[in-house]
Design a protein around this motif. Structure first.
Motif, short mmCIF file in Angstrom:
data_model
loop_
_atom_site.label_atom_id
_atom_site.label_comp_id
_atom_site.label_asym_id
_atom_site.label_seq_id
_atom_site.Cartn_x
_atom_site.Cartn_y
_atom_site.Cartn_z
N ALA A 1 45.63 45.28 22.19
CA ALA A 1 46.91 44.67 21.58
C ALA A 1 46.33 43.14 20.77
O ALA A 1 45.42 42.35 21.41
CB ALA A 1 48.05 44.26 22.41
N ALA B 1 51.87 41.20 22.75
CA ALA B 1 50.57 41.38 22.94
C ALA B 1 49.96 41.50 24.22
O ALA B 1 49.34 42.29 24.83
CB ALA B 1 49.60 40.68 22.21
N ALA C 1 43.23 40.83 25.10
CA ALA C 1 44.21 40.85 23.85
C ALA C 1 43.56 39.78 22.93
O ALA C 1 42.78 39.07 23.42
CB ALA C 1 45.38 40.90 24.38
#
Length: 330
Positions: free
Chosen positions: A167, A157, A215
């Motif tokens: 992500a 990620a 993320a």
């Protein structure tokens, strides 16, 4: 005290099922698992186009490792759960009859290498560009606290976020493992993961699912019954007590011994890593740490991409080094 209306709460208030079809690369660090199969099917049922690109074998703890300058040779042994067989190429479509060959792929290397195969080869061939979302996981075991630094799930990620892609790292309990690729816990986790993607999609409209450079690290509790979504922070409380031992046979924790026994391994009198669940209580200022919240609820921790400092942190360093920096500028 938790904010009365956090960003996460605002997003999850919208539960419309009208979502856009998104292009998604689904990766992990465990290989072909019940969790990844369940999430693939749940995403497809929600209307998304999904490419699965995972390591051939379990690569837990490999973090963001890359195989630089080393071409991937043909497989010397079969992949996990017979995703591919000995003699097959170092990367390619899975060969199990019960999986869509056009959607499931393996890479005989690290987690980030499998992510890159999905982005740079498979995604470009199918979509002619980058995906709308990278999902990493769900991992077989939560990734909370300091252990995320070595997690291939979280590193995937992070790597995607540094490339500017939305992500999310997803991690479930160890009870989501399943050699038959049909653990019912995996289905429950997949349903909640799609719930998150749908909520983000409802707020994104035609835009990106997450702001650039951001993320998420998401951890599901072992028991999802009654679990609510909570925005958390990675924080300083660690769910696992980790330490190096110079003699594993003497110092291995019950957790380590159980893991070794499950794999048919006798703990040797050799140096190695030891870990156990942290039995100390979190302090008052750690109650919102993901390592605490994940025990009962779904912990969602925003992560910055890479190692960039916050504006406040950068300003502090500028003040601390003001004379040195000004002298260097002369």
């Amino acid at each position: 005290m938790r904010k009365s209306l956090s960003l996460l709460t605002a997003v999850l208030m919208f539960t419309s099922t009208q979502v856009q079809a998104r292009n998604i690369v689904l990766t992990n660090d465990d290989g072909l698992t019940s969790n990844v199969v369940a999430l693939y099917h749940a995403l497809k049922e929600a209307g998304h186009d999904v490419i699965v690109s995972v390591p051939c074998t379990n690569q837990s703890g490999m973090g963001a490792a890359l195989s630089i300058g080393r071409p991937l040779a043909p497989l010397e042994q079969s992949c996990l759960n017979d995703a591919a067989q000995a003699g097959d190429p170092g990367a390619g479509p899975m060969t199990r009859d019960d999986l869509p060959a056009d959607d499931f792929y393996y890479v005989n290397s690290t987690p980030v290498m499998s992510l890159l195969y999905g982005l740079d080869v498979l995604g470009m061939e199918r979509w002619g560009g980058e995906p709308d979302l990278v999902l990493s996981g769900p991992n077989e075991g939560q990734n909370v606290g300091a252990i995320i630094l070595s997690s291939g799930t979280v590193s995937n990620a992070q790597f995607a976020a540094v490339r500017g892609l939305p992500a999310i790292a997803l991690s479930a309990g160890a009870n989501s493992e399943g050699a038959d690729l049909a653990n019912p816990v995996s289905v429950q986790v997949a349903q909640r993961a799609v719930e998150l993607v749908t909520a983000l999609d409802n707020k994104a409209g035609d835009g990106a699912l997450l702001p650039r450079g951001l993320a998420l690290n998401v951890n599901f509790p072992d028991d999802l019954a009654g679990a609510q979504w909570r925005q958390t922070q990675i924080g300083t409380y660690n769910a696992y007590a980790i330490g190096f031992s110079d003699n594993m046979a003497e110092t291995a924790s019950p957790t380590m011994r159980a893991m070794a026994e499950a794999r048919g391994i006798q703990v040797p009198p050799l140096p190695g890593l030891n870990f156990e669940m942290n039995e100390t209580s979190p302090t008052a200022d750690q109650q919102n740490d993901e390592s605490v919240v994940y025990r009962q609820h779904i912990a969602v921790s925003p992560m910055q991409a890479g190692y960039a400092a916050s504006p406040a942190g950068a300003a502090t360093v500028d003040w601390q080094l003001s004379k040195l920096l000004s002298d260097s500028a002369d």
